[in-house]
Design an enzyme around this catalytic site. Structure first.
Site, PDB file in Angstrom:
ATOM      1  N   ASP A   1     106.377   8.764 -46.513  1.00  0.00           N
ATOM      2  CA  ASP A   1     106.942   7.692 -45.684  1.00  0.00           C
ATOM      3  C   ASP A   1     106.556   6.343 -46.282  1.00  0.00           C
ATOM      4  OD1 ASP A   1     107.798   9.595 -43.878  1.00  0.00           O
ATOM      5  OD2 ASP A   1     106.046   9.392 -42.570  1.00  0.00           O
TER       6      ASP A   1
ATOM      7  N   ASP B   1     100.129   0.324 -40.929  1.00  0.00           N
ATOM      8  CA  ASP B   1      99.669   1.703 -41.173  1.00  0.00           C
ATOM      9  C   ASP B   1      98.336   1.657 -41.894  1.00  0.00           C
ATOM     10  OD1 ASP B   1     101.736   3.535 -40.273  1.00  0.00           O
ATOM     11  OD2 ASP B   1     103.001   2.849 -41.918  1.00  0.00           O
TER      12      ASP B   1
ATOM     13  N   GLU C   1      97.190  10.906 -41.325  1.00  0.00           N
ATOM     14  CA  GLU C   1      98.530  10.843 -41.900  1.00  0.00           C
ATOM     15  C   GLU C   1      98.531   9.968 -43.149  1.00  0.00           C
ATOM     16  OE1 GLU C   1     101.663   9.149 -39.450  1.00  0.00           O
ATOM     17  OE2 GLU C   1     102.973   9.072 -41.190  1.00  0.00           O
ATOM     18  N   GLU C   2      97.689   8.956 -43.169  1.00  0.00           N
ATOM     19  CA  GLU C   2      97.708   7.989 -44.261  1.00  0.00           C
ATOM     20  C   GLU C   2      96.790   8.361 -45.423  1.00  0.00           C
ATOM     21  OE1 GLU C   2     100.107   5.920 -44.154  1.00  0.00           O
ATOM     22  OE2 GLU C   2     100.583   6.390 -42.060  1.00  0.00           O
TER      23      GLU C   2
ATOM     24  N   ASP D   1      96.679  10.351 -36.400  1.00  0.00           N
ATOM     25  CA  ASP D   1      97.831   9.570 -36.840  1.00  0.00           C
ATOM     26  C   ASP D   1      97.469   8.156 -36.387  1.00  0.00           C
ATOM     27  OD1 ASP D   1     100.180   8.227 -37.203  1.00  0.00           O
ATOM     28  OD2 ASP D   1     101.421   9.608 -36.026  1.00  0.00           O
TER      29      ASP D   1
ATOM     30  N   LEU E   1      98.680   5.208 -36.811  1.00  0.00           N
ATOM     31  CA  LEU E   1      99.759   4.378 -36.267  1.00  0.00           C
ATOM     32  C   LEU E   1     101.005   5.242 -36.149  1.00  0.00           C
ATOM     33  CD1 LEU E   1     100.729   1.581 -35.380  1.00  0.00           C
ATOM     34  CD2 LEU E   1     101.419   1.167 -37.732  1.00  0.00           C
ATOM     35  N   ASP E   2     101.351   5.570 -34.928  1.00  0.00           N
ATOM     36  CA  ASP E   2     102.532   6.396 -34.690  1.00  0.00           C
ATOM     37  C   ASP E   2     103.708   5.504 -34.301  1.00  0.00           C
ATOM     38  OD1 ASP E   2     104.012   8.886 -34.065  1.00  0.00           O
ATOM     39  OD2 ASP E   2     103.946   8.035 -32.056  1.00  0.00           O
TER      40      ASP E   2
ATOM     41  N   GLU F   1      99.562  15.251 -35.016  1.00  0.00           N
ATOM     42  CA  GLU F   1     100.548  14.812 -34.014  1.00  0.00           C
ATOM     43  C   GLU F   1     100.744  15.900 -32.950  1.00  0.00           C
ATOM     44  OE1 GLU F   1     103.456  11.647 -36.295  1.00  0.00           O
ATOM     45  OE2 GLU F   1     103.749  13.730 -36.820  1.00  0.00           O
TER      46      GLU F   1
HETATM   47  P1  AHG Z   1     104.983   8.031 -37.841  1.00  0.00           P
HETATM   48  O1  AHG Z   1     105.406   6.609 -37.599  1.00  0.00           O
HETATM   49  O2  AHG Z   1     103.555   8.276 -37.535  1.00  0.00           O
HETATM   50  O3  AHG Z   1     105.382   8.539 -39.205  1.00  0.00           O
HETATM   51  O4  AHG Z   1     105.702   8.964 -36.788  1.00  0.00           O
HETATM   52  C1  AHG Z   1     107.086   8.823 -36.588  1.00  0.00           C
HETATM   53  C2  AHG Z   1     107.566   9.994 -35.821  1.00  0.00           C
HETATM   54  C3  AHG Z   1     107.482   9.878 -34.319  1.00  0.00           C
HETATM   55  O5  AHG Z   1     106.673   8.878 -33.818  1.00  0.00           O
HETATM   56  C4  AHG Z   1     108.898   9.674 -33.858  1.00  0.00           C
HETATM   57  O6  AHG Z   1     109.148  10.354 -32.662  1.00  0.00           O
HETATM   58  C5  AHG Z   1     109.715  10.221 -34.964  1.00  0.00           C
HETATM   59  O7  AHG Z   1     108.922  10.188 -36.132  1.00  0.00           O
HETATM   60  C6  AHG Z   1     110.925   9.399 -35.191  1.00  0.00           C
HETATM   61  O8  AHG Z   1     111.649   9.969 -36.205  1.00  0.00           O
HETATM   62  P2  AHG Z   1     113.202   9.593 -36.431  1.00  0.00           P
HETATM   63  O9  AHG Z   1     113.225   8.165 -36.854  1.00  0.00           O
HETATM   64  O10 AHG Z   1     113.639  10.555 -37.503  1.00  0.00           O
HETATM   65  O11 AHG Z   1     113.899   9.826 -35.125  1.00  0.00           O
HETATM   66 MN    MN Z   2     103.500   9.765 -35.974  1.00  0.00          MN
HETATM   67 MN    MN Z   3     101.828   7.330 -38.400  1.00  0.00          MN
END
Ligand code: AHG
Ligand code: MN
Ligand code: MN
Length: 338
Positions: free
Chosen positions: A64, A70, A93-94, A114, A116-117, A278
């Site tokens: 990501d 983050d 995650e990081e 995680d 920062l979610d 998560e």
């Molecule tokens: P993160 O920001 O920690 O990578 O998590 C993102 C996750 C979660 O928080 C969210 O429900 C989902 O990814 C959103 O994904 P889409 O943009 O694919 O819907």
């Molecule tokens: Mn997340």
């Molecule tokens: Mn995250």
């Protein structure tokens, strides 16, 4: 609220007096969660003013794009829990690999986080979160081995999340129900606002990235068809709610009922969400609140992670909604009574 509300510290003290397992180390970890949450909330509140929004220009361990927040959140969580002397290793995650902490004490715990979610929400002032889960180690040294981190969620001793939204909330379980605290920013204290949170048996909304609907297994397409049908008697159609931050969506469902799901699709062959930091911690919270969490019909808490960044499909929320979703996955559809 009473003029003498229960602060996080008083709650920890009282829980410690009631339950031997919360006294001592777990109390220290919960207190440090409170401090970490306040530090992160402050940074998020002012991020737009101090140049902390936007990308770093790197990809993280799971591919990501990494946001500045983050990186800040990860460093803050790692520093905060390294300082306790209680944590021997952190899976984040990081971080590509498990980070081993030079612990001063016995390092009796490992932390999965995680930091920062919902990072796609940083730049739009949307809801964000932090997820945490702690396992107790059997050994009393600083050298945690991968098998001490890669454990099923059923072995978690403490888990929860922080939600940064209209207000900042800290929600945790140590296996005796789920308790929610709201930050009173004026006095700088988390105050008990949601005692013994219970997830309703059934809700009226579903939460998922329905942009992928045609890419989902047929059973899930049928489920979406079912919950969007009009049938007043069974409370349909459901409303659709999706914020892009798992923590925010799960928090709403814990309070109001309903279901969140992120299935496998062609871009996410094993689902998108990560089991260790998560799905399992939130699964523990959901179950402690009377809800449930499954992955293609299996209980999330029973899944053994194969790697730190192990991904899996997730369905989480009201027990009856998750059970109905799993019936559709299994090709059974709705029961005749529904
Ligand atoms: P993160 O920001 O920690 O990578 O998590 C993102 C996750 C979660 O928080 C969210 O429900 C989902 O990814 C959103 O994904 P889409 O943009 O694919 O819907
Ligand atoms: Mn997340
Ligand atoms: Mn995250």
């Amino acid at each position: 609220m009473s003029p003498f509300p229960v602060t996080l510290s008083r709650h920890i003290l009282e829980e410690g007096q009631r339950r031997a397992d919360i006294a001592g180390e777990l109390s220290t970890l919960i207190a440090q969660l409170g401090f970490t949450a306040k530090t992160l909330a402050r940074e998020m509140r002012r991020a737009a003013l101090i140049g902390e929004l936007g990308l770093v220009g790197e990809k993280n361990a799971t591919g990501d794009a990494q946001k500045k927040l983050d990186v800040y959140s990860n460093e803050t969580v790692v520093d905060a829990f390294s300082a306790t002397g209680l944590v021997a290793a952190i899976a984040s995650e990081e971080l590509e690999e498990i980070q081993h902490i030079k612990c001063k004490g016995e390092g009796r715990y490992v932390l999965c986080t995680d930091p920062l979610d919902g990072s796609s929400n940083t730049d739009i002032n949307g809801a964000l979160g932090t997820i945490f889960g702690f396992y107790r180690r059997k050994k009393r040294d600083c050298d945690a081995t991968p098998d001490e981190v890669l454990r099923p969620g059923s072995e978690l001793v403490l888990a929860g999340y922080v939600l940064y939204s209209t207000s900042t909330m800290l929600v945790y379980t140590a296996g005796h129900g789920v308790h929610g605290f709201t930050l009173d920013a004026d006095i700088g204290e988390f105050l008990l606002s949601h005692r013994d949170m219970r997830c309703p048996k059934r809700g009226k909304s579903f939460s998922a990235n329905v942009g992928h609907v045609r890419d989902w297994p047929q059973g899930i397409q049928d489920y979406v068809g079912y919950v969007t049908q009009i049938d007043k008697a069974s409370g349909r159609p459901y409303s659709h709610r999706y914020s892009g931050a798992l923590v925010g969506d799960v928090h709403r469902i814990l309070l109001e009922g309903g279901i969140y799901f992120y299935p496998q699709d062609s871009g996410h062959k094993d689902g998108k969400l990560r089991l260790v930091y998560e799905c399992a911690p939130l699964g523990f919270v959901a179950e402690q609140a009377g809800g449930s969490a499954t992955s293609n019909g299996e209980r999330v808490m029973d899944l053994a992670p194969k790697a730190v960044h192990h991904r899996c499909p997730l369905a989480i929320g009201s027990a009856e909604d998750v059970a109905l979703f799993d019936r559709f996955i299994a090709g059974k559809g709705a029961p005749p009574s529904d």
